[in-house]
Design a protein around this motif. Structure first.
Motif, PDB file in Angstrom:
ATOM      1  N   ALA A  84     -14.780 -10.804  12.412  1.00  0.00           N
ATOM      2  CA  ALA A  84     -13.900 -11.323  11.254  1.00  0.00           C
ATOM      3  C   ALA A  84     -13.006 -12.372  11.557  1.00  0.00           C
ATOM      4  O   ALA A  84     -12.871 -13.077  10.181  1.00  0.00           O
ATOM      5  CB  ALA A  84     -12.720 -10.053  11.410  1.00  0.00           C
ATOM      6  N   ASP A  85     -12.936 -12.882  12.758  1.00  0.00           N
ATOM      7  CA  ASP A  85     -12.170 -14.447  12.680  1.00  0.00           C
ATOM      8  C   ASP A  85     -13.227 -15.332  12.013  1.00  0.00           C
ATOM      9  O   ASP A  85     -12.581 -16.401  11.564  1.00  0.00           O
ATOM     10  CB  ASP A  85     -12.047 -14.581  14.198  1.00  0.00           C
ATOM     11  N   THR A  86     -14.543 -15.212  12.353  1.00  0.00           N
ATOM     12  CA  THR A  86     -15.489 -16.125  11.834  1.00  0.00           C
ATOM     13  C   THR A  86     -15.456 -16.241  10.230  1.00  0.00           C
ATOM     14  O   THR A  86     -15.575 -17.020   9.792  1.00  0.00           O
ATOM     15  CB  THR A  86     -16.875 -15.875  12.498  1.00  0.00           C
ATOM     16  N   LEU A  87     -15.270 -15.014   9.857  1.00  0.00           N
ATOM     17  CA  LEU A  87     -15.326 -14.898   8.086  1.00  0.00           C
ATOM     18  C   LEU A  87     -14.028 -15.371   7.563  1.00  0.00           C
ATOM     19  O   LEU A  87     -14.062 -16.234   6.722  1.00  0.00           O
ATOM     20  CB  LEU A  87     -15.446 -13.376   7.738  1.00  0.00           C
ATOM     21  N   ILE A  88     -13.094 -15.186   8.300  1.00  0.00           N
ATOM     22  CA  ILE A  88     -11.875 -15.939   7.753  1.00  0.00           C
ATOM     23  C   ILE A  88     -11.623 -17.503   8.022  1.00  0.00           C
ATOM     24  O   ILE A  88     -11.379 -18.202   6.927  1.00  0.00           O
ATOM     25  CB  ILE A  88     -10.448 -15.443   8.583  1.00  0.00           C
ATOM     26  N   ARG A  89     -12.304 -18.081   9.106  1.00  0.00           N
ATOM     27  CA  ARG A  89     -12.533 -19.357   9.328  1.00  0.00           C
ATOM     28  C   ARG A  89     -13.604 -20.094   8.622  1.00  0.00           C
ATOM     29  O   ARG A  89     -13.438 -21.199   7.895  1.00  0.00           O
ATOM     30  CB  ARG A  89     -12.772 -19.694  10.767  1.00  0.00           C
ATOM     31  N   ILE A 130       0.976  -1.038   0.055  1.00  0.00           N
ATOM     32  CA  ILE A 130       0.107   0.076   0.059  1.00  0.00           C
ATOM     33  C   ILE A 130       0.648   1.341  -0.075  1.00  0.00           C
ATOM     34  O   ILE A 130       1.654   1.609   0.928  1.00  0.00           O
ATOM     35  CB  ILE A 130      -0.950   0.050   1.338  1.00  0.00           C
ATOM     36  N   ARG A 131       0.941   1.952  -1.224  1.00  0.00           N
ATOM     37  CA  ARG A 131       1.514   3.392  -1.150  1.00  0.00           C
ATOM     38  C   ARG A 131       0.412   4.276  -1.204  1.00  0.00           C
ATOM     39  O   ARG A 131       0.720   5.638  -0.988  1.00  0.00           O
ATOM     40  CB  ARG A 131       2.440   3.450  -2.438  1.00  0.00           C
ATOM     41  N   THR A 132      -0.691   4.201  -1.824  1.00  0.00           N
ATOM     42  CA  THR A 132      -1.890   5.241  -2.149  1.00  0.00           C
ATOM     43  C   THR A 132      -3.283   4.612  -1.545  1.00  0.00           C
ATOM     44  O   THR A 132      -3.503   3.496  -1.379  1.00  0.00           O
ATOM     45  CB  THR A 132      -1.989   5.341  -3.623  1.00  0.00           C
ATOM     46  N   ALA A 133      -3.958   5.427  -1.637  1.00  0.00           N
ATOM     47  CA  ALA A 133      -5.506   5.087  -1.135  1.00  0.00           C
ATOM     48  C   ALA A 133      -5.975   4.188  -2.039  1.00  0.00           C
ATOM     49  O   ALA A 133      -6.695   3.195  -1.545  1.00  0.00           O
ATOM     50  CB  ALA A 133      -6.423   6.340  -1.007  1.00  0.00           C
ATOM     51  N   ARG A 134      -5.849   4.129  -3.389  1.00  0.00           N
ATOM     52  CA  ARG A 134      -6.146   3.155  -4.389  1.00  0.00           C
ATOM     53  C   ARG A 134      -5.730   1.816  -4.019  1.00  0.00           C
ATOM     54  O   ARG A 134      -6.320   0.841  -4.273  1.00  0.00           O
ATOM     55  CB  ARG A 134      -5.733   3.711  -5.649  1.00  0.00           C
ATOM     56  N   ASP A 135      -4.323   2.053  -3.682  1.00  0.00           N
ATOM     57  CA  ASP A 135      -3.596   0.584  -3.097  1.00  0.00           C
ATOM     58  C   ASP A 135      -4.464  -0.135  -2.180  1.00  0.00           C
ATOM     59  O   ASP A 135      -4.540  -1.249  -2.160  1.00  0.00           O
ATOM     60  CB  ASP A 135      -2.403   1.020  -2.908  1.00  0.00           C
ATOM     61  N   ALA A 136      -4.856   0.730  -1.309  1.00  0.00           N
ATOM     62  CA  ALA A 136      -5.601   0.112  -0.073  1.00  0.00           C
ATOM     63  C   ALA A 136      -6.798  -0.551  -0.397  1.00  0.00           C
ATOM     64  O   ALA A 136      -7.353  -1.816  -0.100  1.00  0.00           O
ATOM     65  CB  ALA A 136      -5.944   1.081   0.882  1.00  0.00           C
ATOM     66  N   VAL A 137      -7.686  -0.190  -1.319  1.00  0.00           N
ATOM     67  CA  VAL A 137      -8.930  -0.670  -1.922  1.00  0.00           C
ATOM     68  C   VAL A 137      -8.479  -1.906  -2.730  1.00  0.00           C
ATOM     69  O   VAL A 137      -9.278  -2.755  -2.787  1.00  0.00           O
ATOM     70  CB  VAL A 137      -9.298   0.478  -2.887  1.00  0.00           C
ATOM     71  N   THR A 138      -7.472  -1.939  -3.453  1.00  0.00           N
ATOM     72  CA  THR A 138      -6.978  -3.109  -4.270  1.00  0.00           C
ATOM     73  C   THR A 138      -6.688  -4.010  -3.308  1.00  0.00           C
ATOM     74  O   THR A 138      -6.970  -5.148  -3.526  1.00  0.00           O
ATOM     75  CB  THR A 138      -5.733  -2.561  -5.127  1.00  0.00           C
ATOM     76  N   ALA A 139      -6.199  -3.776  -2.276  1.00  0.00           N
ATOM     77  CA  ALA A 139      -5.394  -4.708  -1.306  1.00  0.00           C
ATOM     78  C   ALA A 139      -6.792  -5.443  -0.692  1.00  0.00           C
ATOM     79  O   ALA A 139      -6.633  -6.573  -0.618  1.00  0.00           O
ATOM     80  CB  ALA A 139      -4.669  -4.137  -0.383  1.00  0.00           C
ATOM     81  N   ALA A 140      -7.731  -4.607  -0.326  1.00  0.00           N
ATOM     82  CA  ALA A 140      -8.880  -5.046   0.271  1.00  0.00           C
ATOM     83  C   ALA A 140      -9.689  -5.908  -0.834  1.00  0.00           C
ATOM     84  O   ALA A 140     -10.113  -7.125  -0.281  1.00  0.00           O
ATOM     85  CB  ALA A 140      -9.811  -4.006   0.676  1.00  0.00           C
ATOM     86  N   ALA A 141      -9.717  -5.703  -1.993  1.00  0.00           N
ATOM     87  CA  ALA A 141     -10.478  -6.553  -3.079  1.00  0.00           C
ATOM     88  C   ALA A 141      -9.583  -7.711  -3.102  1.00  0.00           C
ATOM     89  O   ALA A 141     -10.391  -8.866  -3.151  1.00  0.00           O
ATOM     90  CB  ALA A 141     -10.542  -5.622  -4.295  1.00  0.00           C
ATOM     91  N   GLN A 142      -8.484  -7.769  -3.208  1.00  0.00           N
ATOM     92  CA  GLN A 142      -7.718  -9.018  -3.236  1.00  0.00           C
ATOM     93  C   GLN A 142      -8.024  -9.846  -2.098  1.00  0.00           C
ATOM     94  O   GLN A 142      -8.013 -11.206  -2.032  1.00  0.00           O
ATOM     95  CB  GLN A 142      -6.279  -8.787  -3.286  1.00  0.00           C
ATOM     96  N   TYR A 143      -8.014  -9.332  -1.095  1.00  0.00           N
ATOM     97  CA  TYR A 143      -8.200 -10.049   0.415  1.00  0.00           C
ATOM     98  C   TYR A 143      -9.725 -10.806   0.468  1.00  0.00           C
ATOM     99  O   TYR A 143      -9.999 -11.907   0.797  1.00  0.00           O
ATOM    100  CB  TYR A 143      -8.090  -9.207   1.524  1.00  0.00           C
ATOM    101  N   LEU A 144     -10.729  -9.721  -0.010  1.00  0.00           N
ATOM    102  CA  LEU A 144     -12.160 -10.538  -0.279  1.00  0.00           C
ATOM    103  C   LEU A 144     -12.000 -11.519  -1.252  1.00  0.00           C
ATOM    104  O   LEU A 144     -13.060 -12.551  -1.109  1.00  0.00           O
ATOM    105  CB  LEU A 144     -13.024  -9.388  -0.637  1.00  0.00           C
ATOM    106  N   ARG A 145     -11.517 -11.449  -2.425  1.00  0.00           N
ATOM    107  CA  ARG A 145     -11.641 -12.571  -3.238  1.00  0.00           C
ATOM    108  C   ARG A 145     -10.624 -13.627  -2.827  1.00  0.00           C
ATOM    109  O   ARG A 145     -11.254 -14.976  -3.028  1.00  0.00           O
ATOM    110  CB  ARG A 145     -10.625 -12.352  -4.492  1.00  0.00           C
ATOM    111  N   TRP A 146      -9.724 -13.546  -1.988  1.00  0.00           N
ATOM    112  CA  TRP A 146      -9.107 -14.639  -1.215  1.00  0.00           C
ATOM    113  C   TRP A 146     -10.003 -15.429  -0.146  1.00  0.00           C
ATOM    114  O   TRP A 146     -10.046 -16.590   0.010  1.00  0.00           O
ATOM    115  CB  TRP A 146      -7.912 -14.141  -0.396  1.00  0.00           C
ATOM    116  N   LEU A 147     -10.843 -14.518   0.277  1.00  0.00           N
ATOM    117  CA  LEU A 147     -11.826 -15.092   1.324  1.00  0.00           C
ATOM    118  C   LEU A 147     -12.984 -15.761   0.834  1.00  0.00           C
ATOM    119  O   LEU A 147     -13.533 -16.906   1.263  1.00  0.00           O
ATOM    120  CB  LEU A 147     -12.392 -13.906   2.122  1.00  0.00           C
ATOM    121  N   GLY A 148     -13.306 -15.509  -0.574  1.00  0.00           N
ATOM    122  CA  GLY A 148     -14.256 -16.398  -1.286  1.00  0.00           C
ATOM    123  C   GLY A 148     -15.230 -15.394  -2.081  1.00  0.00           C
ATOM    124  O   GLY A 148     -16.207 -16.098  -2.681  1.00  0.00           O
ATOM    125  N   PHE A 149     -15.340 -14.317  -1.895  1.00  0.00           N
ATOM    126  CA  PHE A 149     -16.271 -13.233  -2.388  1.00  0.00           C
ATOM    127  C   PHE A 149     -15.785 -13.204  -3.815  1.00  0.00           C
ATOM    128  O   PHE A 149     -14.571 -12.939  -4.260  1.00  0.00           O
ATOM    129  CB  PHE A 149     -16.372 -12.057  -1.878  1.00  0.00           C
TER     130      PHE A 149
END
Length: 243
Positions: free
Chosen positions: A232-237, A123-142
């Motif tokens: 959040a723990d439940t969502l990861i699990r 994360i270097r910019t605000a857009r990077d933060a959104v990109t990181a969150a999107a990647q994490y949500l995909r990793w969770l299964g969304f």
């Protein structure tokens, strides 16, 4: 008092009325439980307790106006307006609803689905933060994640299948208002609300998120989210709720 949802004649025939006694005047009257549309498309009628004790409403709190109910068709857990009615004597009466059975939580105890290692986005910019969150949500299964045309106006940074997410890239702790606005967006979309913050959360924001079962994550500049509450723990699990 928020108006109860309108139902068609067919729905009224399918919904069984229950006798309710006003705690103020002791008059018994017939009450038809409200029906709401679940995100799966099935009608969800709130399971009013026949042997419950109605309560006169003196004042409302944020927690009091919502009730947690599982959809009998898809099993998805949602928050719905607490059923109430205005008696002819002038009292506003809250009608009790059957609690969510513990069996509905059994899927949370199941073994997690194996996932590949998460690959963070620096994360270097605000857009990077959104990109990181999107990647994490995909990793969770969304899936099917997208950005709205105007995130500032919508109050949501990411929409997906069964999820809405907000990302706070500022250096101040996320406040109560931001958490509540995201939850309302999730309610409107019948979706899970997930919050990501770089600076953590104010005490009252954390308490509200816990009460509303909103998963909260904090991200560092490596772009790796970390859970900060039980939802959040439940969502990861467990991953996304089953449709």
């Amino acid at each position: 008092m928020a108006p109860l949802p309108q139902t068609s004649a067919t729905e009224r025939q399918m919904t069984e009325s229950v006798p309710v006694r006003c705690p103020a005047c002791r008059r018994e009257q017939s009450f038809t439980p409200p029906t709401f549309p679940c995100s799966c498309g099935a009608p969800l009628t709130l399971p009013v307790l026949r042997d419950g004790t109605p309560e006169e409403i003196g004042h409302r709190t944020w927690q009091d106006i919502w009730v947690t109910v599982d959809c009998p068709s898809c099993g998805r857990q949602g928050h719905w307006p607490q059923p109430e009615f205005g008696c002819g004597c002038g009292a506003v009466v809250r009608v009790p609803v059957a609690p969510v059975p513990e069996a509905s939580e059994s899927h949370q105890d199941s073994e997690p689905t194996p996932r590949p290692a998460f690959r963070p986005v620096t994360i270097r910019t605000a857009r990077d933060a959104v990109t990181a969150a999107a990647q994490y949500l995909r990793w969770l299964g969304f899936g099917c994640l997208r950005r709205p045309d105007d995130p500032a106006a919508s109050g949501v940074d990411l929409y997906g299948k069964g999820v809405v997410a907000q990302v706070d890239p500022t250096t101040r702790p996320t406040g109560l208002r931001e958490v509540e606005c995201l939850w309302l967006n999730g309610l409107n979309e019948s979706a899970v609300s997930v919050f990501f913050s770089l600076a953590g959360y104010a005490k009252e924001a954390r308490a509200r998120a816990d009460a509303l079962h909103i998963p909260l994550f904090i991200m560092d500049l490596t772009g790796t989210p970390q859970p900060v509450n039980d939802p959040a723990d439940t969502l990861i699990r467990c991953g996304p709720p089953r449709a």
